[in-house]
Design an enzyme around this catalytic site. Structure first.
Site, PDB file in Angstrom:
ATOM      1  N   LYS A  52       0.818  -1.217   0.000  1.00 30.72           N
ATOM      2  CA  LYS A  52       0.000   0.000   0.000  1.00 30.72           C
ATOM      3  C   LYS A  52       0.856   1.274   0.000  1.00 30.72           C
ATOM      4  CE  LYS A  52      -4.057  -2.058   2.336  1.00 30.72           C
ATOM      5  NZ  LYS A  52      -4.992  -1.874   3.474  1.00 30.72           N
ATOM      6  N   TYR A  88     -12.588  -1.941  -3.672  1.00 30.10           N
ATOM      7  CA  TYR A  88     -13.060  -2.117  -2.295  1.00 30.10           C
ATOM      8  C   TYR A  88     -14.586  -2.079  -2.176  1.00 30.10           C
ATOM      9  CZ  TYR A  88      -8.600  -2.054   0.326  1.00 30.10           C
ATOM     10  OH  TYR A  88      -7.384  -2.362   0.885  1.00 30.10           O
ATOM     11  N   PHE A  97     -15.588   3.716   6.987  1.00 24.65           N
ATOM     12  CA  PHE A  97     -14.224   4.059   6.566  1.00 24.65           C
ATOM     13  C   PHE A  97     -14.022   3.981   5.048  1.00 24.65           C
ATOM     14  CE2 PHE A  97     -14.267  -0.455   7.863  1.00 24.65           C
ATOM     15  CZ  PHE A  97     -13.781  -1.080   6.724  1.00 24.65           C
ATOM     16  N   ARG A 120      -2.420 -14.287   4.581  1.00 25.55           N
ATOM     17  CA  ARG A 120      -3.151 -13.624   5.670  1.00 25.55           C
ATOM     18  C   ARG A 120      -2.384 -13.804   6.987  1.00 25.55           C
ATOM     19  NH1 ARG A 120      -7.277 -10.044   4.362  1.00 25.55           N
ATOM     20  NH2 ARG A 120      -7.688 -10.206   6.581  1.00 25.55           N
ATOM     21  N   THR A 154      -5.619  -6.875  10.856  1.00 26.81           N
ATOM     22  CA  THR A 154      -5.865  -5.600  10.156  1.00 26.81           C
ATOM     23  C   THR A 154      -5.269  -4.415  10.914  1.00 26.81           C
ATOM     24  OG1 THR A 154      -7.937  -6.563   9.348  1.00 26.81           O
ATOM     25  CG2 THR A 154      -7.693  -4.166   9.153  1.00 26.81           C
ATOM     26  N   ARG A 197       2.282  -6.562   9.148  1.00 24.61           N
ATOM     27  CA  ARG A 197       1.605  -5.376   9.676  1.00 24.61           C
ATOM     28  C   ARG A 197       2.176  -4.966  11.030  1.00 24.61           C
ATOM     29  NH1 ARG A 197      -4.468  -6.962   7.501  1.00 24.61           N
ATOM     30  NH2 ARG A 197      -4.456  -5.599   5.664  1.00 24.61           N
ATOM     31  N   ASN A 251      -1.929   0.267   6.963  1.00 26.88           N
ATOM     32  CA  ASN A 251      -1.422  -1.020   7.464  1.00 26.88           C
ATOM     33  C   ASN A 251      -0.557  -1.763   6.441  1.00 26.88           C
ATOM     34  OD1 ASN A 251      -3.455  -1.848   5.781  1.00 26.88           O
ATOM     35  ND2 ASN A 251      -4.722  -2.772   7.383  1.00 26.88           N
ATOM     36  N   HIS A 298      -2.188  -5.381   1.611  1.00 25.37           N
ATOM     37  CA  HIS A 298      -3.493  -5.998   1.404  1.00 25.37           C
ATOM     38  C   HIS A 298      -3.274  -7.447   1.014  1.00 25.37           C
ATOM     39  CE1 HIS A 298      -7.522  -6.844  -0.230  1.00 25.37           C
ATOM     40  NE2 HIS A 298      -6.871  -7.470  -1.203  1.00 25.37           N
ATOM     41  N   GLU A 338      -9.783 -10.527  -7.553  1.00 27.55           N
ATOM     42  CA  GLU A 338      -8.836  -9.418  -7.356  1.00 27.55           C
ATOM     43  C   GLU A 338      -7.651  -9.500  -8.328  1.00 27.55           C
ATOM     44  OE1 GLU A 338      -7.912  -9.421  -3.151  1.00 27.55           O
ATOM     45  OE2 GLU A 338      -9.871  -8.598  -2.638  1.00 27.55           O
TER      46      GLU A 338
HETATM   47  N1  UDP Z   1      -9.821  -0.238   7.465  1.00 28.90           N
HETATM   48  C1  UDP Z   1      -9.864   0.984   8.075  1.00 28.90           C
HETATM   49  N2  UDP Z   1     -10.580   1.116   9.239  1.00 28.90           N
HETATM   50  C2  UDP Z   1     -11.230   0.069   9.809  1.00 28.90           C
HETATM   51  C3  UDP Z   1     -11.178  -1.174   9.175  1.00 28.90           C
HETATM   52  C4  UDP Z   1     -10.458  -1.313   7.994  1.00 28.90           C
HETATM   53  O1  UDP Z   1      -9.300   1.958   7.591  1.00 28.90           O
HETATM   54  O2  UDP Z   1     -11.853   0.247  10.869  1.00 28.90           O
HETATM   55  C5  UDP Z   1      -9.067  -0.373   6.208  1.00 28.90           C
HETATM   56  C6  UDP Z   1      -7.743  -1.108   6.404  1.00 28.90           C
HETATM   57  O3  UDP Z   1      -6.767  -0.485   5.600  1.00 28.90           O
HETATM   58  C7  UDP Z   1      -8.053  -2.493   5.885  1.00 28.90           C
HETATM   59  C8  UDP Z   1      -9.049  -2.204   4.763  1.00 28.90           C
HETATM   60  O4  UDP Z   1      -9.827  -1.117   5.261  1.00 28.90           O
HETATM   61  O5  UDP Z   1      -6.883  -3.145   5.443  1.00 28.90           O
HETATM   62  C9  UDP Z   1      -9.975  -3.329   4.391  1.00 28.90           C
HETATM   63  O6  UDP Z   1     -10.616  -3.801   5.570  1.00 28.90           O
HETATM   64  P1  UDP Z   1     -10.724  -5.356   5.868  1.00 28.90           P
HETATM   65  O7  UDP Z   1     -11.682  -5.504   7.012  1.00 28.90           O
HETATM   66  O8  UDP Z   1     -11.040  -6.082   4.615  1.00 28.90           O
HETATM   67  O9  UDP Z   1      -9.268  -5.721   6.413  1.00 28.90           O
HETATM   68  P2  UDP Z   1      -8.100  -6.597   5.765  1.00 28.90           P
HETATM   69  O10 UDP Z   1      -8.752  -7.679   4.952  1.00 28.90           O
HETATM   70  O11 UDP Z   1      -7.266  -5.668   4.919  1.00 28.90           O
HETATM   71  O12 UDP Z   1      -7.327  -7.128   6.936  1.00 28.90           O
HETATM   72 MG    MG Z   2     -10.229  -7.619   3.488  1.00 28.04          MG
END
Ligand code: UDP
Ligand code: MG
Length: 136
Positions: free
Chosen positions: A12, A52, A60, A88, A94, A105, A115, A118, A129
């Protein structure tokens, strides 16, 4: 024999900005991933919104799309057995504050929004994707 799987990874803007891409790619290699496709791009906000879309009702969403389109990113297709789940695991939670020690992360993330990486969350989404960025 060939049980290997593909997952989409993104380095990112916060990580590219800090020049962490080689270090992060090295982590993928060290952990058995082959980077089978890779490109550096700067997407538009509209493209981020499409990518997204699953999050469009989240509070958010707007900030997230602004952020992902705020600077260059590295998109990659990572290949290995169990690539989706293993990526993952390597990424960590996250929220970097909750991410396990040694995860990407935990090591590189700045905050829940910045973070650093992705990773696809299922085999099905990985296909969608990877197509999103590499279909042509
Ligand atoms: N995100 C955020 N605030 C939140 C939750 C998620 O800014 O409270 C952002 C964060 O960058 C995250 C992305 O949205 O990586 C996608 O969220 P997801 O729940 O899919 O998390 P991920 O799969 O990336 O762990
Ligand atoms: Mg996700």
């Amino acid at each position: 024999m060939n049980e290997s799987e593909q997952t989409l990874s993104i380095i990112k803007p916060d990580a590219v900005e800090r020049n962490l891409q080689d270090e992060i790619k090295n982590e993928f290699n060290k952990n058995g991933f082959v980077i089978s496709k890779e490109k550096k791009i700067h997407i538009s906000k509209q493209e981020a919104e499409q990518f997204y879309k699953v999050h469009e009702t989240k509070p958010f969403y707007n900030d997230l799309c602004e952020y992902l389109s705020s600077g260059p990113i590295i998109v990659m297709s990572l290949q290995k057995k169990n690539a989706v789940l293993d990526n993952r695991k390597l990424m960590g939670a996250t929220n970097p504050k909750e991410a396990e020690k040694g995860t990407l992360r935990e090591k590189y993330g700045i905050s829940i929004d910045k973070n650093s990486v992705h990773g696809s969350d299922s085999i099905e989404n990985a296909k969608i994707e990877i197509d999103f960025f590499f279909k042509d």
